[in-house]
Design a protein around this motif. Structure first.
Motif, PDB file in Angstrom:
ATOM      1  N   UNK A   1     -21.714  50.717  60.290  1.00 37.46           N
ATOM      2  CA  UNK A   1     -20.925  49.877  59.394  1.00 37.46           C
ATOM      3  C   UNK A   1     -20.182  50.765  58.413  1.00 37.46           C
ATOM      4  N   UNK A   2     -18.846  50.710  58.483  1.00 40.88           N
ATOM      5  CA  UNK A   2     -18.014  51.501  57.572  1.00 40.88           C
ATOM      6  C   UNK A   2     -17.643  50.681  56.345  1.00 40.88           C
ATOM      7  N   UNK A   3     -17.362  51.388  55.287  1.00 41.60           N
ATOM      8  CA  UNK A   3     -16.855  50.749  54.075  1.00 41.60           C
ATOM      9  C   UNK A   3     -16.043  51.780  53.295  1.00 41.60           C
ATOM     10  N   UNK A   4     -15.239  51.275  52.348  1.00 38.69           N
ATOM     11  CA  UNK A   4     -14.530  52.173  51.459  1.00 38.69           C
ATOM     12  C   UNK A   4     -13.045  52.285  51.698  1.00 38.69           C
ATOM     13  N   UNK A   5     -12.549  51.663  52.752  1.00 35.84           N
ATOM     14  CA  UNK A   5     -11.118  51.720  52.987  1.00 35.84           C
ATOM     15  C   UNK A   5     -10.364  50.857  51.997  1.00 35.84           C
ATOM     16  N   UNK A   6      -9.046  50.945  52.048  1.00 31.67           N
ATOM     17  CA  UNK A   6      -8.234  50.137  51.154  1.00 31.67           C
ATOM     18  C   UNK A   6      -6.869  50.718  50.954  1.00 31.67           C
ATOM     19  N   UNK A   7      -6.207  50.217  49.928  1.00 30.34           N
ATOM     20  CA  UNK A   7      -4.858  50.653  49.586  1.00 30.34           C
ATOM     21  C   UNK A   7      -4.925  51.679  48.459  1.00 30.34           C
ATOM     22  N   UNK A   8      -4.223  52.777  48.641  1.00 31.91           N
ATOM     23  CA  UNK A   8      -4.215  53.820  47.624  1.00 31.91           C
ATOM     24  C   UNK A   8      -2.809  54.416  47.573  1.00 31.91           C
ATOM     25  N   UNK A   9      -2.420  54.861  46.417  1.00 30.96           N
ATOM     26  CA  UNK A   9      -1.111  55.496  46.264  1.00 30.96           C
ATOM     27  C   UNK A   9      -1.152  56.929  46.772  1.00 30.96           C
ATOM     28  N   UNK A  10      -0.035  57.457  47.205  1.00 30.52           N
ATOM     29  CA  UNK A  10       0.000  58.878  47.592  1.00 30.52           C
ATOM     30  C   UNK A  10      -0.533  59.753  46.465  1.00 30.52           C
ATOM     31  N   UNK A  11      -1.350  60.711  46.847  1.00 27.59           N
ATOM     32  CA  UNK A  11      -2.001  61.578  45.875  1.00 27.59           C
ATOM     33  C   UNK A  11      -3.344  61.069  45.413  1.00 27.59           C
ATOM     34  N   UNK A  12      -3.664  59.851  45.765  1.00 30.67           N
ATOM     35  CA  UNK A  12      -4.925  59.256  45.346  1.00 30.67           C
ATOM     36  C   UNK A  12      -6.095  59.652  46.226  1.00 30.67           C
ATOM     37  N   UNK A  13      -7.238  59.054  45.936  1.00 28.17           N
ATOM     38  CA  UNK A  13      -8.475  59.379  46.642  1.00 28.17           C
ATOM     39  C   UNK A  13      -9.185  58.119  47.098  1.00 28.17           C
ATOM     40  N   UNK A  14      -9.926  58.273  48.170  1.00 26.20           N
ATOM     41  CA  UNK A  14     -10.819  57.236  48.671  1.00 26.20           C
ATOM     42  C   UNK A  14     -12.069  57.911  49.215  1.00 26.20           C
ATOM     43  N   UNK A  15     -13.148  57.170  49.201  1.00 20.64           N
ATOM     44  CA  UNK A  15     -14.387  57.661  49.803  1.00 20.64           C
ATOM     45  C   UNK A  15     -14.874  56.641  50.808  1.00 20.64           C
ATOM     46  N   UNK A  16     -14.948  57.069  52.054  1.00 24.12           N
ATOM     47  CA  UNK A  16     -15.445  56.209  53.119  1.00 24.12           C
ATOM     48  C   UNK A  16     -16.934  56.470  53.328  1.00 24.12           C
ATOM     49  N   UNK A  17     -17.640  55.410  53.682  1.00 28.57           N
ATOM     50  CA  UNK A  17     -19.059  55.521  53.999  1.00 28.57           C
ATOM     51  C   UNK A  17     -19.321  54.874  55.348  1.00 28.57           C
ATOM     52  N   UNK A  18     -20.312  55.385  56.032  1.00 30.58           N
ATOM     53  CA  UNK A  18     -20.712  54.804  57.313  1.00 30.58           C
ATOM     54  C   UNK A  18     -22.224  54.868  57.397  1.00 30.58           C
ATOM     55  N   UNK A  19     -22.830  53.719  57.519  1.00 37.36           N
ATOM     56  CA  UNK A  19     -24.289  53.643  57.555  1.00 37.36           C
ATOM     57  C   UNK A  19     -24.751  52.966  58.840  1.00 37.36           C
ATOM     58  N   UNK A  20     -25.944  53.324  59.256  1.00 40.79           N
ATOM     59  CA  UNK A  20     -26.527  52.678  60.421  1.00 40.79           C
ATOM     60  C   UNK A  20     -27.346  51.477  59.998  1.00 40.79           C
ATOM     61  N   UNK A  21     -27.525  50.573  60.933  1.00 38.70           N
ATOM     62  CA  UNK A  21     -28.232  49.335  60.629  1.00 38.70           C
ATOM     63  C   UNK A  21     -29.733  49.476  60.751  1.00 38.70           C
ATOM     64  N   UNK A  22     -30.194  50.554  61.364  1.00 32.51           N
ATOM     65  CA  UNK A  22     -31.626  50.715  61.530  1.00 32.51           C
ATOM     66  C   UNK A  22     -31.993  52.180  61.633  1.00 32.51           C
ATOM     67  N   UNK A  23     -33.224  52.431  61.992  1.00 33.53           N
ATOM     68  CA  UNK A  23     -33.685  53.806  62.130  1.00 33.53           C
ATOM     69  C   UNK A  23     -33.044  54.453  63.352  1.00 33.53           C
TER      70      UNK A  23
END
Length: 119
Positions: free
Chosen positions: A5-27
């Motif tokens: 499951x990814x998260x953290x995307x979105x709209x950002x201006x040029x020069x900006x920053x984003x942090x994406x995360x990806x987690x698993x649902x189980x062990x």
């Protein structure tokens, strides 16, 4: 069944920053690598960054010095810190886990998170 499951995307201006995360649902065990790929409209999916089980990393030339991949082993989570974003970084970003012994790796993909870079 491994689900990412990814998260953290979105709209950002040029020069900006984003942090994406990806987690698993189980062990999950025997993770060979965790990576981030992206696909822009009309283009092939391409590797952005990858981190191996031993901790080594590799990046696409286009993002070197701007993006950083990291992980939290305890949480089986991988992150992509994206700085100095450019319009050409806009794409759907997918996380990928390669799991299993090296001679029988299985690919697992997230559903993608959209990154839009626009003023």
């Amino acid at each position: 069944q491994v689900q990412l499951v990814e998260s953290g995307g979105g709209l950002v201006q040029p020069g900006g920053s984003l942090r994406l995360s990806c987690a698993t649902s189980g062990s999950v065990f025997s993770i060979y690598s965790m990576g981030w790929y992206r696909q822009a409209p009309g283009r092939r999916r391409e590797l952005v960054a990858i981190i191996m089980s031993g901790g080594s990393t590799d990046y696409a030339d286009s993002v070197k010095g701007r993006f950083t991949i990291s992980r939290d082993n305890a949480k089986n989570t991988v992150y992509l810190q994206m700085n100095s974003l450019k319009p050409e970084d806009a794409a759907v970003y997918y996380c990928n886990f390669k799991i299993g012994p090296m001679w029988r790796l299985e690919d697992y993909w997230g559903t993608g998170t959209q990154v839009i870079v626009s003023s």
